[in-house]
Scaffold this active site. Structure first.
Site, PDB file in Angstrom:
ATOM      1  N   SER A   1      -8.253  -5.341   4.921  1.00 24.49           N
ATOM      2  CA  SER A   1      -8.875  -5.056   3.618  1.00 24.49           C
ATOM      3  C   SER A   1      -9.186  -6.303   2.792  1.00 24.49           C
ATOM      4  CB  SER A   1      -7.982  -4.116   2.796  1.00 24.49           C
ATOM      5  OG  SER A   1      -7.804  -2.901   3.469  1.00 24.49           O
TER       6      SER A   1
ATOM      7  N   THR B   1     -10.732  -7.091  -5.378  1.00 25.67           N
ATOM      8  CA  THR B   1     -12.013  -7.031  -6.101  1.00 25.67           C
ATOM      9  C   THR B   1     -12.618  -5.626  -5.973  1.00 25.67           C
ATOM     10  OG1 THR B   1     -12.928  -8.043  -4.105  1.00 25.67           O
ATOM     11  CG2 THR B   1     -12.644  -9.479  -5.994  1.00 25.67           C
TER      12      THR B   1
ATOM     13  N   HIS C   1       2.791   3.020  -8.867  1.00 20.20           N
ATOM     14  CA  HIS C   1       2.589   1.582  -9.120  1.00 20.20           C
ATOM     15  C   HIS C   1       3.802   0.994  -9.840  1.00 20.20           C
ATOM     16  CE1 HIS C   1      -1.344   1.986  -7.566  1.00 20.20           C
ATOM     17  NE2 HIS C   1      -1.860   2.629  -8.601  1.00 20.20           N
TER      18      HIS C   1
ATOM     19  N   ASP D   1       0.828  -1.216   0.000  1.00 21.25           N
ATOM     20  CA  ASP D   1       0.000   0.000   0.000  1.00 21.25           C
ATOM     21  C   ASP D   1       0.862   1.265   0.000  1.00 21.25           C
ATOM     22  OD1 ASP D   1      -2.283   1.475   0.030  1.00 21.25           O
ATOM     23  OD2 ASP D   1      -2.857   0.986   2.084  1.00 21.25           O
TER      24      ASP D   1
ATOM     25  N   LEU E   1      11.211 -20.419  -4.034  1.00 22.60           N
ATOM     26  CA  LEU E   1      10.142 -19.577  -3.483  1.00 22.60           C
ATOM     27  C   LEU E   1       8.936 -19.512  -4.428  1.00 22.60           C
ATOM     28  CD1 LEU E   1      10.417 -16.280  -1.640  1.00 22.60           C
ATOM     29  CD2 LEU E   1       9.216 -16.199  -3.809  1.00 22.60           C
TER      30      LEU E   1
END
Ligand code: FPP
Length: 249
Positions: free
Chosen positions: A205, A71, A42, A25, A136
């Protein structure tokens, strides 16, 4: 003579969490601080993700589940949504070769049917290219919502009861876990040991609500694009100070 030199503080990393969930975030605020458009945040967030993945791999983390698009994120302006949807295309072109060379396996959870064709294509290619890797697991939560995930699991189980494959008494926590989107992950590590959220928000969230029942949480004011390998080490140090009792004493 006394030696007053303080011992150098070593990071406490005795316990490495097997599975870490990250709520990435603060991209928008990072860009705003630099007077750049939100989408630049972003883009920087995508670079941070690569760095954190490589660090997690070096530390011996087994699974990294990253919340890349919820969503609820469809309600953002169309231009921002389409930029984010294009990130996997860019990410997988730019970074998958390095991840693949490092034995990283890419997987995905979420309602991928609703993703644009190009996004889905890039995801499928990344999953396919890395499917034999045993290092991983970088697990992308894309168009993911925890309540929707549980709702789908309930529907599937109800259908099985209706078809008399199982009786209601057979529904255990394990049966429910086996119907969640994380059911493709190795059984022992399906639930995150540690969940990190950046940017100072103190919420889950809708991220892995079932799987996080016993997770430890680490909240930091650092904005996601600034969250690099050293920040991951700090989060794991904090995890090392916790006592996980899973309801016991
Ligand atoms: C939340 O920050 C972040 C997102 C909704 C997108 C996260 C995506 C990435 C970090 C890139 C992931 C990479 C791939 C390959 C998909 P925000 O926009 O809510 O920030 P704000 O709260 O400061 O506005």
């Amino acid at each position: 003579m006394f030696n007053f030199r303080r011992k150098e503080k070593k990071p406490h990393l005795d316990k490495i969490p097997n599975h870490i969930g990250i709520i990435m975030d603060g991209n928008g605020r990072w860009a705003k601080k630099r007077m750049q458009p939100r989408v630049m945040g972003h883009k920087a967030g995508m670079d941070a993700l690569q760095e954190v993945t490589i660090k997690a791999l070096q530390l011996g983390v087994k699974i990294l589940t990253v919340y890349a698009f919820s969503t609820e994120n469809w309600s953002r302006p169309e231009s921002e949504v389409s930029f984010i949807m294009n990130l996997p295309v860019e990410f997988f072109d730019k970074y998958v070769p390095e991840l693949n060379a490092n034995n990283v396996r890419v997987q995905v959870i979420g309602d991928t049917k609703r993703l644009p064709e190009a996004t889905l294509g890039a995801l499928n290619r990344a999953c396919e290219t890395t499917k034999h890797n045993s290092g991983l697991i970088l697990n992308f939560a894309l168009n993911y919502g925890g309540r929707a995930e549980i709702t789908e699991a309930v529907k599937m189980i109800a259908q099985e009861v209706l078809e008399a494959n199982i009786s209601p008494d057979d529904i255990t926590e394990e049966v429910i876990a086996n119907h969640l989107m994380t059911n493709h992950l190795p059984y022992l590590y399906r639930d995150p040991d540690l969940i990190i959220r950046t940017s100072g928000e103190l919420r889950l969230s809708n991220f892995l609500p079932w799987q996080s029942a016993y997770s430890e949480f680490y909240f930091t004011p650092v904005l996601w694009p600034d969250f690099k390998g050293d920040e991951l080490v700090k989060a794991i140090e904090s995890y090392n100070e916790r006592q996980r009792r899973f309801g016991g004493i």
